[in-house]
Design an enzyme around this catalytic site. Sequence first.
Site, PDB file in Angstrom:
ATOM      1  N   ARG A   1       5.746  52.104 -65.643  1.00  0.00           N
ATOM      2  CA  ARG A   1       5.968  52.053 -67.101  1.00  0.00           C
ATOM      3  C   ARG A   1       4.909  52.906 -67.789  1.00  0.00           C
ATOM      4  O   ARG A   1       3.716  52.619 -67.694  1.00  0.00           O
ATOM      5  CB  ARG A   1       5.887  50.613 -67.604  1.00  0.00           C
ATOM      6  CG  ARG A   1       6.979  49.735 -67.034  1.00  0.00           C
ATOM      7  CD  ARG A   1       7.109  48.463 -67.833  1.00  0.00           C
ATOM      8  NE  ARG A   1       8.027  47.543 -67.190  1.00  0.00           N
ATOM      9  CZ  ARG A   1       8.480  46.427 -67.744  1.00  0.00           C
ATOM     10  NH1 ARG A   1       8.075  46.107 -68.972  1.00  0.00           N
ATOM     11  NH2 ARG A   1       9.304  45.636 -67.095  1.00  0.00           N
TER      12      ARG A   1
ATOM     13  N   VAL B   1      14.219  45.999 -68.146  1.00  0.00           N
ATOM     14  CA  VAL B   1      13.527  47.291 -68.203  1.00  0.00           C
ATOM     15  C   VAL B   1      13.580  47.979 -66.834  1.00  0.00           C
ATOM     16  O   VAL B   1      13.843  49.187 -66.742  1.00  0.00           O
ATOM     17  CB  VAL B   1      12.047  47.097 -68.630  1.00  0.00           C
ATOM     18  CG1 VAL B   1      11.295  48.423 -68.598  1.00  0.00           C
ATOM     19  CG2 VAL B   1      11.941  46.453 -70.008  1.00  0.00           C
TER      20      VAL B   1
ATOM     21  N   ARG C   1      19.860  39.271 -69.321  1.00  0.00           N
ATOM     22  CA  ARG C   1      19.969  40.603 -69.932  1.00  0.00           C
ATOM     23  C   ARG C   1      19.807  41.691 -68.874  1.00  0.00           C
ATOM     24  O   ARG C   1      19.417  41.418 -67.742  1.00  0.00           O
ATOM     25  CB  ARG C   1      18.837  40.773 -70.953  1.00  0.00           C
ATOM     26  CG  ARG C   1      17.471  40.708 -70.279  1.00  0.00           C
ATOM     27  CD  ARG C   1      16.304  41.052 -71.181  1.00  0.00           C
ATOM     28  NE  ARG C   1      15.075  41.134 -70.429  1.00  0.00           N
ATOM     29  CZ  ARG C   1      14.332  40.094 -70.075  1.00  0.00           C
ATOM     30  NH1 ARG C   1      14.709  38.870 -70.401  1.00  0.00           N
ATOM     31  NH2 ARG C   1      13.223  40.256 -69.380  1.00  0.00           N
TER      32      ARG C   1
ATOM     33  N   LYS D   1      14.498  26.299 -70.230  1.00  0.00           N
ATOM     34  CA  LYS D   1      13.996  26.435 -68.860  1.00  0.00           C
ATOM     35  C   LYS D   1      14.222  25.169 -68.025  1.00  0.00           C
ATOM     36  O   LYS D   1      14.381  25.252 -66.810  1.00  0.00           O
ATOM     37  CB  LYS D   1      12.511  26.816 -68.868  1.00  0.00           C
ATOM     38  CG  LYS D   1      12.186  28.055 -69.699  1.00  0.00           C
ATOM     39  CD  LYS D   1      12.973  29.287 -69.288  1.00  0.00           C
ATOM     40  CE  LYS D   1      12.919  30.370 -70.351  1.00  0.00           C
ATOM     41  NZ  LYS D   1      13.854  31.485 -70.113  1.00  0.00           N
TER      42      LYS D   1
ATOM     43  N   PHE E   1       1.720  24.072 -59.092  1.00  0.00           N
ATOM     44  CA  PHE E   1       1.158  25.406 -59.360  1.00  0.00           C
ATOM     45  C   PHE E   1       1.015  26.163 -58.051  1.00  0.00           C
ATOM     46  O   PHE E   1       0.351  25.697 -57.123  1.00  0.00           O
ATOM     47  CB  PHE E   1      -0.200  25.282 -60.056  1.00  0.00           C
ATOM     48  CG  PHE E   1      -0.870  26.608 -60.303  1.00  0.00           C
ATOM     49  CD1 PHE E   1      -0.366  27.501 -61.242  1.00  0.00           C
ATOM     50  CD2 PHE E   1      -2.014  26.967 -59.596  1.00  0.00           C
ATOM     51  CE1 PHE E   1      -0.976  28.732 -61.468  1.00  0.00           C
ATOM     52  CE2 PHE E   1      -2.638  28.198 -59.820  1.00  0.00           C
ATOM     53  CZ  PHE E   1      -2.113  29.075 -60.758  1.00  0.00           C
TER      54      PHE E   1
END
Length: 446
Positions: free
Chosen positions: A337, A294, A291, A116, A202
């Site tokens: 989902r 989903v 990748r 990362k 943050f």
Amino acid sequence: MFDKILIANRGEIALRVQRACREMGIATVAIHSTADEDAMHVRLADESVCIGPPRATESYLNVPSILAACEITGAEAVHPGYGFLSENASFAEILREHDITFIGPTPEHIQLMGDKIAAKQTVSDLGIPVVPGSEGAITDDATAERVANEIGYPVLIKAASGGGGRGMQVVRHKNELSTALSTARAEAGAAFGDDVVYMEKFLDKPRHIEIQIVADGKGGAVHLGERDCSLQRRHQKVWEEALSPALNQEQRDRVGGIVANAMADFKYLGVGTIEFLYENGEFFFIEMNTRLQVEHPVTEMITGLDLVQEQIRIADGATLNYTQDDISLQGHAIECRINAENPNTFAPSPGRIEAYHPPGGLGVRIDSGVYTGYRIPPNYDSLIGKLIVFGKHRNECLMRLKRSLDEFVIEGIETTIPLFQRLLGEPDIMNGDYDIHWLEEFLSES
Ligand code: MV4
């Protein structure tokens, strides 16, 4: 073009890849564990090979067995789906050594984005805006304090090998910094075998917005707009939509253009997703996924592209036969989902499906591998299907989603369908007014 592809995955994504192959005239090989002998992906494949016992480390992650299955069947390429070996650089490397094509990016690109810190530095150099934070790893208290003072509290300590939210520590005051740093390093070491951490400002109430790209490894790259994946529970996405209700066309063109140019310069190959946190009109890169994801169907619905067929063509050496101007983003799509889980406690609910009647009709897509009489094994994640709905605009899509959920019958197990029916009664959801914390706050209030 390949004659035969081995699909190194299970469930709905294995079927999704098979469908793409079949339309391209490519034969398919399924692999499966002993727990998946009755799975749809095995029944519908041209050939199948049992590669091991139920435990994923001994089957779907078992590289020697998968190589043997390629050898036995003569598969020329492997599609990894998502999860399992899809972002495993050494798997991609091993396939290359065996002259089998990995349908995905190069091992080098996978490796780089898996780190990362390196990912952030790389994309920043390519002109993508990143979250303010440390230049590299944070190892000592003095550096931690200096960086935190520069960027201002609250800060977040993240694992370099992390992603998916594991091993993060929020620090709101200077006096918590040293303890948080040790805790983060210990957790990262235990979870990933790598205790390297870094620091970021943050962001309090951002949205999770990710941009889909397709690139040919030769400098051709286009973006396919964004998905808003802010509705999550414990870092598991629950509902995804394209486009984001929070962005306008000018913002989309600007950040999409930056990302596509960056991926062209990077000579990226395959499909990929650049994840951003979006707050007060600004985008901040957090991670890149190398990748197929989903939630890729919502992008397919608004672009008309088949992302799996694009992956296969690109892996076969094709260049993009379209430019950014050829891409038009039309209408609106939402994915829910469907998990085999209790919709209130989210406890897994494996077992036999006694009745299954999916919705249909205009603008409704189901990606699933289940059927009446199918027994969901307890060994894998609880995703059993995805309901994807398309409409001319967001309102039509929401109404179509409601009627599709009302039509959906799954008996014998519990599913998350009732959760989505509740969400559609919420004004914030109907208005698209939610951030990354909305769902967990909603669930804790009810
Ligand atoms: C953040 C953040 C706030 N500020 N980074 C969580 C998963 C990992 N991929 C990145 N994550 C976050 N990174 C900064 N600088 C808040 C999260 C986060 C989050 C991000 C996306 C979707 C849901 C989330 C839920 C909690 C925290």
